[in-house]
Scaffold this motif. Structure first.
Motif, PDB file in Angstrom:
ATOM      1  N   VAL A 260       0.774  -0.912   0.121  1.00 31.70           N
ATOM      2  CA  VAL A 260       0.055  -0.020  -0.067  1.00 31.70           C
ATOM      3  C   VAL A 260       0.877   1.352  -0.050  1.00 31.70           C
ATOM      4  O   VAL A 260       0.545   2.282  -0.650  1.00 31.70           O
ATOM      5  CB  VAL A 260      -1.028   0.001   1.293  1.00 31.70           C
ATOM      6  N   ALA A 261       2.012   1.292   0.784  1.00 33.43           N
ATOM      7  CA  ALA A 261       2.856   2.499   0.908  1.00 33.43           C
ATOM      8  C   ALA A 261       3.346   2.674  -0.540  1.00 33.43           C
ATOM      9  O   ALA A 261       3.760   3.792  -0.882  1.00 33.43           O
ATOM     10  CB  ALA A 261       3.929   2.081   1.906  1.00 33.43           C
ATOM     11  N   VAL A 262       3.802   1.510  -1.430  1.00 34.07           N
ATOM     12  CA  VAL A 262       4.183   1.769  -2.547  1.00 34.07           C
ATOM     13  C   VAL A 262       3.293   2.481  -3.800  1.00 34.07           C
ATOM     14  O   VAL A 262       3.256   3.377  -4.544  1.00 34.07           O
ATOM     15  CB  VAL A 262       4.837   0.438  -3.115  1.00 34.07           C
ATOM     16  N   CYS A 263       2.198   1.857  -3.355  1.00 36.20           N
ATOM     17  CA  CYS A 263       0.907   2.338  -4.306  1.00 36.20           C
ATOM     18  C   CYS A 263       0.768   3.970  -3.894  1.00 36.20           C
ATOM     19  O   CYS A 263       0.678   4.588  -4.861  1.00 36.20           O
ATOM     20  CB  CYS A 263      -0.125   1.444  -4.011  1.00 36.20           C
ATOM     21  N   ARG A 264       0.816   4.454  -2.616  1.00 34.51           N
ATOM     22  CA  ARG A 264       0.749   5.589  -2.212  1.00 34.51           C
ATOM     23  C   ARG A 264       1.756   6.397  -3.113  1.00 34.51           C
ATOM     24  O   ARG A 264       1.605   7.594  -3.325  1.00 34.51           O
ATOM     25  CB  ARG A 264       0.688   5.887  -0.819  1.00 34.51           C
ATOM     26  N   MET A 265       3.321   5.866  -3.010  1.00 34.41           N
ATOM     27  CA  MET A 265       4.366   6.845  -3.269  1.00 34.41           C
ATOM     28  C   MET A 265       3.879   6.867  -4.981  1.00 34.41           C
ATOM     29  O   MET A 265       4.310   7.973  -5.324  1.00 34.41           O
ATOM     30  CB  MET A 265       5.511   5.951  -3.197  1.00 34.41           C
ATOM     31  N   HIS A 266       3.673   6.005  -5.470  1.00 34.94           N
ATOM     32  CA  HIS A 266       3.456   6.048  -6.925  1.00 34.94           C
ATOM     33  C   HIS A 266       2.336   6.926  -7.332  1.00 34.94           C
ATOM     34  O   HIS A 266       2.257   7.810  -8.150  1.00 34.94           O
ATOM     35  CB  HIS A 266       2.989   4.493  -7.679  1.00 34.94           C
ATOM     36  N   LEU A 267       1.145   7.013  -6.622  1.00 31.92           N
ATOM     37  CA  LEU A 267      -0.016   7.966  -6.786  1.00 31.92           C
ATOM     38  C   LEU A 267       0.625   9.271  -6.608  1.00 31.92           C
ATOM     39  O   LEU A 267       0.073  10.218  -7.222  1.00 31.92           O
ATOM     40  CB  LEU A 267      -1.102   7.594  -5.877  1.00 31.92           C
ATOM     41  N   GLU A 268       1.396   9.711  -5.361  1.00 32.18           N
ATOM     42  CA  GLU A 268       1.618  11.337  -5.185  1.00 32.18           C
ATOM     43  C   GLU A 268       2.504  11.678  -6.353  1.00 32.18           C
ATOM     44  O   GLU A 268       2.474  12.564  -6.621  1.00 32.18           O
ATOM     45  CB  GLU A 268       2.453  10.857  -3.857  1.00 32.18           C
ATOM     46  N   GLY A 269       3.286  10.505  -6.988  1.00 35.15           N
ATOM     47  CA  GLY A 269       4.393  10.936  -7.920  1.00 35.15           C
ATOM     48  C   GLY A 269       3.557  11.252  -9.245  1.00 35.15           C
ATOM     49  O   GLY A 269       3.699  12.249  -9.861  1.00 35.15           O
ATOM     50  N   ALA A 270       2.579  10.455  -9.454  1.00 31.47           N
ATOM     51  CA  ALA A 270       1.695  10.552 -10.713  1.00 31.47           C
ATOM     52  C   ALA A 270       0.775  11.837 -10.605  1.00 31.47           C
ATOM     53  O   ALA A 270       0.496  12.833 -11.423  1.00 31.47           O
ATOM     54  CB  ALA A 270       0.743   9.368 -10.723  1.00 31.47           C
ATOM     55  N   LEU A 271       0.243  12.194  -9.211  1.00 30.65           N
ATOM     56  CA  LEU A 271      -0.392  13.491  -9.158  1.00 30.65           C
ATOM     57  C   LEU A 271       0.471  14.732  -9.233  1.00 30.65           C
ATOM     58  O   LEU A 271       0.069  15.987  -9.803  1.00 30.65           O
ATOM     59  CB  LEU A 271      -1.093  13.482  -7.725  1.00 30.65           C
ATOM     60  N   SER A 272       1.910  14.599  -8.775  1.00 36.25           N
ATOM     61  CA  SER A 272       2.664  15.804  -8.701  1.00 36.25           C
ATOM     62  C   SER A 272       2.835  16.030 -10.260  1.00 36.25           C
ATOM     63  O   SER A 272       3.099  17.191 -10.697  1.00 36.25           O
ATOM     64  CB  SER A 272       3.894  15.491  -8.030  1.00 36.25           C
ATOM     65  N   TRP A 273       3.188  14.715 -11.132  1.00 35.25           N
ATOM     66  CA  TRP A 273       3.795  15.154 -12.307  1.00 35.25           C
ATOM     67  C   TRP A 273       2.703  15.441 -13.342  1.00 35.25           C
ATOM     68  O   TRP A 273       2.703  16.164 -14.345  1.00 35.25           O
ATOM     69  CB  TRP A 273       4.535  13.906 -12.914  1.00 35.25           C
ATOM     70  N   ASN A 274       1.575  14.825 -13.375  1.00 38.02           N
ATOM     71  CA  ASN A 274       0.388  14.830 -14.217  1.00 38.02           C
ATOM     72  C   ASN A 274      -0.739  15.773 -13.794  1.00 38.02           C
ATOM     73  O   ASN A 274      -1.477  16.188 -14.682  1.00 38.02           O
ATOM     74  CB  ASN A 274      -0.325  13.455 -14.481  1.00 38.02           C
ATOM     75  N   GLY A 275      -1.035  16.181 -12.452  1.00 35.99           N
ATOM     76  CA  GLY A 275      -2.038  16.995 -12.274  1.00 35.99           C
ATOM     77  C   GLY A 275      -3.101  16.095 -11.605  1.00 35.99           C
ATOM     78  O   GLY A 275      -2.892  14.785 -11.781  1.00 35.99           O
ATOM     79  N   PRO A 276      -4.090  16.415 -10.897  1.00 35.35           N
ATOM     80  CA  PRO A 276      -5.093  15.820 -10.294  1.00 35.35           C
ATOM     81  C   PRO A 276      -5.632  14.624 -11.315  1.00 35.35           C
ATOM     82  O   PRO A 276      -5.816  13.646 -10.898  1.00 35.35           O
ATOM     83  CB  PRO A 276      -6.025  16.693  -9.617  1.00 35.35           C
ATOM     84  N   ALA A 277      -6.424  15.383 -12.348  1.00 33.58           N
ATOM     85  CA  ALA A 277      -7.146  14.634 -13.109  1.00 33.58           C
ATOM     86  C   ALA A 277      -6.433  13.429 -13.914  1.00 33.58           C
ATOM     87  O   ALA A 277      -6.939  12.232 -13.719  1.00 33.58           O
ATOM     88  CB  ALA A 277      -8.098  15.292 -14.290  1.00 33.58           C
ATOM     89  N   GLN A 278      -5.189  13.828 -14.607  1.00 34.46           N
ATOM     90  CA  GLN A 278      -4.526  12.872 -15.334  1.00 34.46           C
ATOM     91  C   GLN A 278      -3.809  11.964 -14.610  1.00 34.46           C
ATOM     92  O   GLN A 278      -3.663  10.777 -15.045  1.00 34.46           O
ATOM     93  CB  GLN A 278      -3.567  13.531 -16.270  1.00 34.46           C
ATOM     94  N   GLY A 279      -3.425  12.430 -13.345  1.00 34.88           N
ATOM     95  CA  GLY A 279      -2.603  11.557 -12.271  1.00 34.88           C
ATOM     96  C   GLY A 279      -3.591  10.391 -11.991  1.00 34.88           C
ATOM     97  O   GLY A 279      -3.150   9.254 -11.930  1.00 34.88           O
ATOM     98  N   LEU A 280      -4.739  10.519 -11.762  1.00 34.53           N
ATOM     99  CA  LEU A 280      -5.497   9.644 -11.170  1.00 34.53           C
ATOM    100  C   LEU A 280      -5.993   8.632 -12.430  1.00 34.53           C
ATOM    101  O   LEU A 280      -6.061   7.467 -12.213  1.00 34.53           O
ATOM    102  CB  LEU A 280      -7.044  10.301 -10.862  1.00 34.53           C
ATOM    103  N   ASN A 281      -6.094   9.215 -13.464  1.00 34.12           N
ATOM    104  CA  ASN A 281      -6.342   8.508 -14.645  1.00 34.12           C
ATOM    105  C   ASN A 281      -5.063   7.582 -15.103  1.00 34.12           C
ATOM    106  O   ASN A 281      -5.364   6.223 -15.234  1.00 34.12           O
ATOM    107  CB  ASN A 281      -6.864   9.285 -15.975  1.00 34.12           C
ATOM    108  N   GLU A 282      -4.007   7.954 -14.754  1.00 31.52           N
ATOM    109  CA  GLU A 282      -2.696   7.243 -15.229  1.00 31.52           C
ATOM    110  C   GLU A 282      -2.438   6.083 -13.965  1.00 31.52           C
ATOM    111  O   GLU A 282      -2.207   5.033 -14.514  1.00 31.52           O
ATOM    112  CB  GLU A 282      -1.470   8.090 -15.091  1.00 31.52           C
ATOM    113  N   MET A 283      -3.125   6.375 -12.808  1.00 30.82           N
ATOM    114  CA  MET A 283      -3.050   5.345 -11.658  1.00 30.82           C
ATOM    115  C   MET A 283      -4.050   4.070 -11.946  1.00 30.82           C
ATOM    116  O   MET A 283      -3.877   2.860 -11.442  1.00 30.82           O
ATOM    117  CB  MET A 283      -3.119   5.956 -10.552  1.00 30.82           C
ATOM    118  N   ARG A 284      -4.938   4.267 -12.742  1.00 33.75           N
ATOM    119  CA  ARG A 284      -6.040   3.235 -12.872  1.00 33.75           C
ATOM    120  C   ARG A 284      -5.797   1.910 -13.122  1.00 33.75           C
ATOM    121  O   ARG A 284      -5.919   0.894 -12.721  1.00 33.75           O
ATOM    122  CB  ARG A 284      -7.256   3.779 -13.670  1.00 33.75           C
ATOM    123  N   GLY A 285      -4.680   1.965 -14.012  1.00 29.16           N
ATOM    124  CA  GLY A 285      -4.133   0.470 -14.549  1.00 29.16           C
ATOM    125  C   GLY A 285      -3.223  -0.008 -13.484  1.00 29.16           C
ATOM    126  O   GLY A 285      -2.590  -1.003 -13.820  1.00 29.16           O
TER     127      GLY A 285
END
Length: 345
Positions: A260-285
């Motif tokens: 779960v911690a790694v999943c959170r780390m990746h999510l935080e990075g995705a949100l930071s790099w892509n922004g909220p909407a695209q970051g969430l979209n990128e994480m879905r897979g």
């Protein structure tokens, strides 16, 4: 120690493979945190980069927490590759890598990636164009050949070295194999043990366990190993390989809390790099890969991919962590993701 130009890596380094739609900055940072010694960007079309395509330009983004990192280019035109190499140099990566191995029909059909394997003379010309156009160390990732009847990697490796590359990664399949069948490491070993070869040789293909990583390093004498599909959703493999090399023992499987911690780390990075909407979209897979193996996790994953904001995702991840608290996952062979499963010849 293994050196690529002025880049000094550890002894027998572990490399994260460049994977389209996978090896973005958040994922590279996660793998780096768990022991990857060198990472690569997703591959970038030289023609698109020269034309200024936004998606290609974004792939040049690199950050301090993932260095050393190489930017990988592909293309079938010498002038475009030369111009793209100069553009890449301006972004200050650690090195530039040329992709002569991607088997995807859309890339091959443009005379790039593995499409160059049938014409070694052209492969050399493209390589020389890159080497002339940048002061960065230039490396190549390629395959054994086009098909079973044309495994020309022994000759190609020497010619690429003569063209000026400073390291070579070999995927142990032909283009026509795609990602099917077993990777043939015998030819990789023959390239490494060729007395004419002076540059580092890295092996790639089917490394899915610490035991296999150590066995193949010792058997074939490669300078390091590149890991691709086995790291998708499981960056722990880098840590596990290093632990096994040092101790001869397998470490415990990652806990639910670590997953779960790694999943959170990746999510935080995705949100930071892509922004909220695209970051969430990128994480879905990504959620299913990080949480696979937990009983009944599919329903949680179905909920995760439908959540509208990061706070809701964070809350559900906390619930998953609490629900599986104390659950012990068993160590088992990693199932390689069927990357490019629908890639047509």
């Amino acid at each position: 120690m293994v050196s690529i130009g002025n880049i000094v890596l550890t002894e027998s380094p572990l490399l994260l493979a460049p994977m389209e739609d996978v090896s973005d900055p958040p994922f590279r940072a996660v793998c780096k945190a768990f022991g990857a010694d060198l990472t690569y960007t997703e591959f970038i079309s030289s023609e698109s980069l020269v034309k200024g395509a936004i998606r290609s330009r974004r792939k040049l983004d690199i950050f301090a927490n993932e260095r050393p990192v190489g930017i990988q280019l592909y293309g079938g035109d010498e002038d475009s590759l030369a111009l793209a190499s100069a553009i890449v140099e301006a972004t200050n990566p650690s090195l530039l890598d040329i992709n002569f191995g991607c088997p995807v029909k859309g890339v091959v059909g443009r005379g790039a990636g593995a499409g160059v394997l049938r014409d070694p003379d052209r492969m050399v010309r493209l390589t020389e164009a890159c080497v002339r156009s940048t002061r960065l160390p230039v490396t190549v990732k390629t395959r054994l050949g086009w098909d079973e009847g044309s495994k020309n990697i022994l000759d190609v490796a020497e010619r690429l070295q003569d063209a000026g590359i400073q390291a070579l990664t070999i995927h142990g399949r032909t283009r026509c194999q795609l990602y099917k069948g077993e990777a043939d490491w015998d030819l990789i070993g023959k390239v490494k043990n060729n007395p004419r070869m002076r540059i580092p040789i890295f092996g790639n293909g089917d490394i899915d366990s610490p035991q296999k990583a150590l066995e193949y390093t010792n058997r074939y004498g490669v300078d390091g190993i590149m890991i691709g599909r086995a790291a998708i959703g499981y960056p722990f493999i880098f840590r596990e390989i290093k632990h096994y090399r040092l101790t001869g023992e397998m470490p415990p499987a990652p806990t639910v809390e670590e997953r779960v911690a790694v999943c959170r780390m990746h999510l935080e990075g995705a949100l930071s790099w892509n922004g909220p909407a695209q970051g969430l979209n990128e994480m879905r897979g990504r959620y299913a890969h990080y949480l696979k193996g937990l009983p009944g996790i599919q329903e949680y994953v179905r909920r995760l991919v439908r959540l509208p904001d990061a706070d809701s995702v964070a809350a559900l991840l906390s619930k998953i962590e609490a629900s599986y608290c104390g659950y012990v996952t068993e160590a088992h062979p990693i199932k390689l993701v069927d990357y490019h499963a629908n890639c047509a010849l």
